[in-house]
Design an enzyme around this catalytic site. Structure first.
Site, PDB file in Angstrom:
ATOM      1  N   ASP A   1     -22.835  -7.317  25.469  1.00 11.78           N
ATOM      2  CA  ASP A   1     -23.579  -7.149  26.560  1.00 11.78           C
ATOM      3  C   ASP A   1     -22.491  -6.871  27.627  1.00 11.78           C
ATOM      4  O   ASP A   1     -20.993  -6.511  27.055  1.00 11.78           O
ATOM      5  CB  ASP A   1     -24.347  -8.401  26.954  1.00 11.78           C
ATOM      6  CG  ASP A   1     -23.346  -9.738  27.606  1.00 11.78           C
ATOM      7  OD1 ASP A   1     -22.276  -9.504  27.146  1.00 11.78           O
ATOM      8  OD2 ASP A   1     -23.927 -10.691  27.819  1.00 11.78           O
ATOM      9  N   HIS A   2     -22.658  -6.824  28.889  1.00 13.25           N
ATOM     10  CA  HIS A   2     -21.723  -6.288  29.962  1.00 13.25           C
ATOM     11  C   HIS A   2     -20.455  -7.451  29.992  1.00 13.25           C
ATOM     12  O   HIS A   2     -19.329  -6.921  30.194  1.00 13.25           O
ATOM     13  CB  HIS A   2     -22.289  -6.356  31.416  1.00 13.25           C
ATOM     14  CG  HIS A   2     -23.192  -7.759  31.770  1.00 13.25           C
ATOM     15  ND1 HIS A   2     -24.072  -8.143  31.042  1.00 13.25           N
ATOM     16  CD2 HIS A   2     -22.731  -8.625  32.461  1.00 13.25           C
ATOM     17  CE1 HIS A   2     -24.642  -9.384  31.380  1.00 13.25           C
ATOM     18  NE2 HIS A   2     -23.697  -9.644  32.414  1.00 13.25           N
TER      19      HIS A   2
ATOM     20  N   THR B   1     -19.290 -15.564  26.582  1.00  8.54           N
ATOM     21  CA  THR B   1     -18.671 -16.657  25.780  1.00  8.54           C
ATOM     22  C   THR B   1     -18.760 -16.352  24.284  1.00  8.54           C
ATOM     23  O   THR B   1     -18.216 -17.260  23.476  1.00  8.54           O
ATOM     24  CB  THR B   1     -19.364 -17.975  26.340  1.00  8.54           C
ATOM     25  OG1 THR B   1     -20.592 -17.939  25.974  1.00  8.54           O
ATOM     26  CG2 THR B   1     -19.022 -18.245  27.539  1.00  8.54           C
TER      27      THR B   1
ATOM     28  N   HIS C   1     -17.148 -19.852   3.208  1.00  4.96           N
ATOM     29  CA  HIS C   1     -18.200 -20.782   2.680  1.00  4.96           C
ATOM     30  C   HIS C   1     -19.586 -20.163   3.502  1.00  4.96           C
ATOM     31  O   HIS C   1     -20.611 -20.675   2.849  1.00  4.96           O
ATOM     32  CB  HIS C   1     -17.684 -22.046   3.696  1.00  4.96           C
ATOM     33  CG  HIS C   1     -16.894 -22.860   2.877  1.00  4.96           C
ATOM     34  ND1 HIS C   1     -16.586 -24.197   3.051  1.00  4.96           N
ATOM     35  CD2 HIS C   1     -15.979 -22.550   1.776  1.00  4.96           C
ATOM     36  CE1 HIS C   1     -15.620 -24.689   2.192  1.00  4.96           C
ATOM     37  NE2 HIS C   1     -15.449 -23.573   1.529  1.00  4.96           N
TER      38      HIS C   1
ATOM     39  N   ARG D   1     -21.794 -23.073  -4.951  1.00  6.27           N
ATOM     40  CA  ARG D   1     -22.448 -24.145  -4.049  1.00  6.27           C
ATOM     41  C   ARG D   1     -22.629 -23.591  -2.609  1.00  6.27           C
ATOM     42  O   ARG D   1     -23.867 -23.944  -1.991  1.00  6.27           O
ATOM     43  CB  ARG D   1     -21.779 -25.609  -3.859  1.00  6.27           C
ATOM     44  CG  ARG D   1     -20.525 -25.493  -3.064  1.00  6.27           C
ATOM     45  CD  ARG D   1     -19.804 -26.837  -3.280  1.00  6.27           C
ATOM     46  NE  ARG D   1     -18.590 -26.977  -2.594  1.00  6.27           N
ATOM     47  CZ  ARG D   1     -17.514 -26.375  -2.762  1.00  6.27           C
ATOM     48  NH1 ARG D   1     -17.298 -25.820  -3.838  1.00  6.27           N
ATOM     49  NH2 ARG D   1     -16.618 -26.752  -2.004  1.00  6.27           N
TER      50      ARG D   1
HETATM   51  C1  RB5 Z   1     -23.634 -12.868  31.131  1.00  8.81           C
HETATM   52  O1  RB5 Z   1     -23.040 -12.932  32.310  1.00  8.81           O
HETATM   53  C2  RB5 Z   1     -23.170 -13.984  30.378  1.00  8.81           C
HETATM   54  O2  RB5 Z   1     -24.113 -15.034  30.347  1.00  8.81           O
HETATM   55  C3  RB5 Z   1     -23.425 -13.745  28.789  1.00  8.81           C
HETATM   56  O3  RB5 Z   1     -22.391 -12.723  28.460  1.00  8.81           O
HETATM   57  C4  RB5 Z   1     -23.346 -14.857  27.879  1.00  8.81           C
HETATM   58  O4  RB5 Z   1     -21.723 -15.286  28.018  1.00  8.81           O
HETATM   59  C5  RB5 Z   1     -24.044 -15.756  27.459  1.00  8.81           C
HETATM   60  O5  RB5 Z   1     -23.825 -16.629  26.646  1.00  8.81           O
END
Ligand code: RB5
Length: 144
Positions: A8-9, A67, A98, A132
Site C-alpha cells: 500500500d502507500h 507496519t 517451520h 510434522r
Molecule cells: C496506512 O496508513 C496504514 O494503516 C497501513 O499501511 C498499515 O500500517 C496497516 O496495518
C-alpha cells in the site's frame, strides 16, 4: 523462482527500494502495485497478491504496508496463503523452516531496507523441514 511484490502507500518507498536492489542483482520482481504514495486500501493489495500466489503466477509474495500488520491479517484470510511478518532474522529463518510461508511481509514504516533485504535472503536460503511441520500447515487448510 518467480517473486511478486506489492504494497500500500505505507510500503511504497520500501517496495521501490527492493525492486531497485534486486534489479541490480539481475532479479526482476513482479510489481503488483501500488504505484505511488497516494492513499489506498491494504486489503485490496493483499487480495491481489493472494490471487497471484494461488494461481501460481508467482512462487513467493512480498507484501508491505506501514507496519506489516494490516496486510498480514488481510492476506491470511485467504485460504492457502501463509503470510509471515518477518520482524527479525530468527523469524525469517523459522518462517521458511517451520511454516513454509508463501508470502513474507514487512513494515515500510518500521523496518530499514537493509534489515528487510537480509531477512529476504535468510528466508530464501532456508529449506522447509517438512515432516510434522507439513502436517501442521495442512491442518490449517482443513474445513472448519
Ligand atoms: C496506512 O496508513 C496504514 O494503516 C497501513 O499501511 C498499515 O500500517 C496497516 O496495518
Amino acid at each position: 523462482m518467480k517473486i511478486a511484490i506489492a504494497s500500500d502507500h505505507g510500503g511504497f518507498e520500501l517496495k521501490q527500494e527492493l525492486i531497485d536492489h534486486y534489479a541490480k542483482e539481475g532479479v526482476v520482481l513482479q510489481n503488483l502495485g501500488t504505484d505511488s504514495t497516494d492513499s489506498c486500501d491494504y486489503p485490496d493489495i493483499a487480495k491481489k497478491m493472494a490471487e497471484t500466489i494461488l494461481l501460481k503466477q508467482a512462487d513467493l509474495g512480498i507484501l508491505i504496508c506501514g507496519t506489516g500488520i494490516g496486510i498480514s491479517i488481510a492476506a491470511n484470510r485467504c485460504r492457502g496463503i501463509r503470510a509471515a511478518l518477518l520482524y527479525d532474522d530468527f523469524v525469517a529463518e523459522m518462517a521458511k523452516k517451520h511454516n513454509n510461508a508463501n508470502v513474507i511481509v514487512f513494515g515500510g514504516r518500521t523496518m530499514t531496507t537493509q534489515d528487510v533485504i537480509r531477512r529476504i535472503d535468510i528466508f530464501n536460503q532456508t529449506a522447509f523441514e517438512g515432516g510434522r511441520h507439513l502436517r501442521r500447515i495442512e491442518k490449517i487448510e482443513e474445513e472448519k
